[in-house]
Design an enzyme around this catalytic site. Sequence first.
Site, PDB file in Angstrom:
ATOM      1  N   ASN A  10     -17.245   0.282  73.285  1.00 47.30           N
ATOM      2  CA  ASN A  10     -16.583  -0.805  73.700  1.00 47.30           C
ATOM      3  C   ASN A  10     -15.070  -0.829  73.037  1.00 47.30           C
ATOM      4  O   ASN A  10     -14.976  -1.008  71.747  1.00 47.30           O
ATOM      5  CB  ASN A  10     -17.191  -2.219  73.234  1.00 47.30           C
ATOM      6  CG  ASN A  10     -16.462  -3.303  73.208  1.00 47.30           C
ATOM      7  OD1 ASN A  10     -15.227  -3.425  74.182  1.00 47.30           O
ATOM      8  ND2 ASN A  10     -16.667  -4.557  72.755  1.00 47.30           N
ATOM      9  N   TRP A  11     -14.212  -0.421  73.704  1.00 47.41           N
ATOM     10  CA  TRP A  11     -12.694  -0.240  73.233  1.00 47.41           C
ATOM     11  C   TRP A  11     -12.065  -1.726  72.804  1.00 47.41           C
ATOM     12  O   TRP A  11     -10.942  -1.448  72.234  1.00 47.41           O
ATOM     13  CB  TRP A  11     -11.820   0.807  74.097  1.00 47.41           C
ATOM     14  CG  TRP A  11     -12.304   2.115  73.932  1.00 47.41           C
ATOM     15  CD1 TRP A  11     -13.327   2.731  73.324  1.00 47.41           C
ATOM     16  CD2 TRP A  11     -11.551   3.185  74.285  1.00 47.41           C
ATOM     17  NE1 TRP A  11     -13.246   4.076  73.533  1.00 47.41           N
ATOM     18  CE2 TRP A  11     -12.035   4.520  74.028  1.00 47.41           C
ATOM     19  CE3 TRP A  11     -10.007   3.302  75.010  1.00 47.41           C
ATOM     20  CZ2 TRP A  11     -11.417   5.909  74.207  1.00 47.41           C
ATOM     21  CZ3 TRP A  11      -9.525   4.736  75.154  1.00 47.41           C
ATOM     22  CH2 TRP A  11     -10.337   5.906  74.991  1.00 47.41           C
ATOM     23  N   LYS A  12     -12.642  -2.457  73.023  1.00 51.55           N
ATOM     24  CA  LYS A  12     -12.132  -3.925  72.924  1.00 51.55           C
ATOM     25  C   LYS A  12     -10.402  -3.867  73.520  1.00 51.55           C
ATOM     26  O   LYS A  12     -10.102  -3.186  74.155  1.00 51.55           O
ATOM     27  CB  LYS A  12     -12.144  -4.335  71.348  1.00 51.55           C
ATOM     28  CG  LYS A  12     -13.646  -4.089  71.044  1.00 51.55           C
ATOM     29  CD  LYS A  12     -14.032  -4.808  69.786  1.00 51.55           C
ATOM     30  CE  LYS A  12     -15.396  -4.850  69.556  1.00 51.55           C
ATOM     31  NZ  LYS A  12     -15.890  -5.325  68.380  1.00 51.55           N
ATOM     32  N   HIS A  93     -20.050 -11.110  75.309  1.00 53.40           N
ATOM     33  CA  HIS A  93     -19.747 -10.604  73.818  1.00 53.40           C
ATOM     34  C   HIS A  93     -19.323 -11.452  72.961  1.00 53.40           C
ATOM     35  O   HIS A  93     -18.512 -12.474  73.352  1.00 53.40           O
ATOM     36  CB  HIS A  93     -18.526  -9.345  73.994  1.00 53.40           C
ATOM     37  CG  HIS A  93     -18.260  -8.478  72.691  1.00 53.40           C
ATOM     38  ND1 HIS A  93     -17.891  -9.178  71.492  1.00 53.40           N
ATOM     39  CD2 HIS A  93     -18.722  -7.322  72.454  1.00 53.40           C
ATOM     40  CE1 HIS A  93     -17.890  -8.098  70.472  1.00 53.40           C
ATOM     41  NE2 HIS A  93     -18.255  -7.072  71.134  1.00 53.40           N
ATOM     42  N   GLU A  95     -17.061 -11.925  70.822  1.00 57.01           N
ATOM     43  CA  GLU A  95     -15.729 -12.070  70.688  1.00 57.01           C
ATOM     44  C   GLU A  95     -15.258 -13.096  71.958  1.00 57.01           C
ATOM     45  O   GLU A  95     -14.348 -13.708  71.866  1.00 57.01           O
ATOM     46  CB  GLU A  95     -14.746 -10.726  70.497  1.00 57.01           C
ATOM     47  CG  GLU A  95     -14.974 -10.212  69.179  1.00 57.01           C
ATOM     48  CD  GLU A  95     -14.924  -8.667  69.152  1.00 57.01           C
ATOM     49  OE1 GLU A  95     -14.269  -8.040  70.023  1.00 57.01           O
ATOM     50  OE2 GLU A  95     -15.500  -8.039  68.072  1.00 57.01           O
ATOM     51  N   SER A 208     -21.316  -1.999  63.953  1.00 57.87           N
ATOM     52  CA  SER A 208     -20.900  -0.959  62.771  1.00 57.87           C
ATOM     53  C   SER A 208     -21.959   0.121  63.064  1.00 57.87           C
ATOM     54  O   SER A 208     -22.248   0.816  61.915  1.00 57.87           O
ATOM     55  CB  SER A 208     -21.046  -1.655  61.196  1.00 57.87           C
ATOM     56  OG  SER A 208     -19.963  -2.673  61.138  1.00 57.87           O
ATOM     57  N   GLY A 229     -18.189  -0.159  68.794  1.00 60.78           N
ATOM     58  CA  GLY A 229     -16.858  -0.534  68.927  1.00 60.78           C
ATOM     59  C   GLY A 229     -15.984   0.491  68.095  1.00 60.78           C
ATOM     60  O   GLY A 229     -15.735   1.750  68.869  1.00 60.78           O
ATOM     61  N   GLY A 230     -15.575   0.276  67.068  1.00 59.62           N
ATOM     62  CA  GLY A 230     -14.591   1.211  66.429  1.00 59.62           C
ATOM     63  C   GLY A 230     -14.967   2.566  66.395  1.00 59.62           C
ATOM     64  O   GLY A 230     -13.860   3.540  66.876  1.00 59.62           O
TER      65      GLY A 230
END
Length: 246
Positions: A10-12, A93, A95, A208, A229-230
């Site tokens: 998920n590149w957000k 999500h 967010e 994470s 994510g990251g």
Amino acid sequence: MVRRKLVVGNWKMNGLRAHLPQVAAIGAEAASHPQVEVGLCVPATLISMAAEARGGAFIGGQDCHAKTSGAHTGCLSAQMLKEAGATWAIVGHSERRADHGETDADVASKALAAHAAGLKVILCVGESLEIRDSGEAVPFVLAQLEASLPEGAAAEWLSIAYEPVWCIGTGRIPTMDQIAEMHSAIRAALIKRLGKDGNAMRILYGGSVNAANAAEVFTVADVDGGLVGGASLKVESFGPIIAAAA
Ligand code: 13P
């Protein structure tokens, strides 16, 4: 029940045209691990370009509107994502729930809209730190799941992602026992609601996940992959996570 592992980035709100070589490199890594289903949910502006570069990975959106069209400035329908080249969408999500006030009912409607447009769906649930600390994480997540999962949900087109909010972007992950407890509770709830199909539905862990912890997380019972994510932004960090699922 053998469930094919699903590993999704998920590149957000990250990624410009300059990052397309990462899509291609991750797509090549995906192609070399065909036993794992790999995807990248990129910003909507990148979907059509990423779909050209995707290799063995699928491309998804990160949200969609529940309606097909209308006066909703700034929103995107599931059909729009599909036409741009997405084959999946994330809904619910944390967010989106926190920053845009999305309710469980909204999430269920979005999942149905995505399915109606022919997209597969990753539906996210997860508790805050406050709820975790209160000892109510399992009942909270099960209530969220019950209310967010739309009527007619099926393993063929929908997967669940358990993402504890306190683990997103924090470098913290739950203990393996906490992950196992939650995933087994979600599995039992899915079987109760969907019967046999509840056993086929994939349940991803997110929060994470990185190259160092992925292998251990993926061996936990009822963990069928990850939502990352990251660590999904670069092939150097995402490639080992894909390999850990193989
Ligand atoms: P991080 O992997 O950066 O913690 O993000 C997890 C997430 O929110 C994926 O949807």
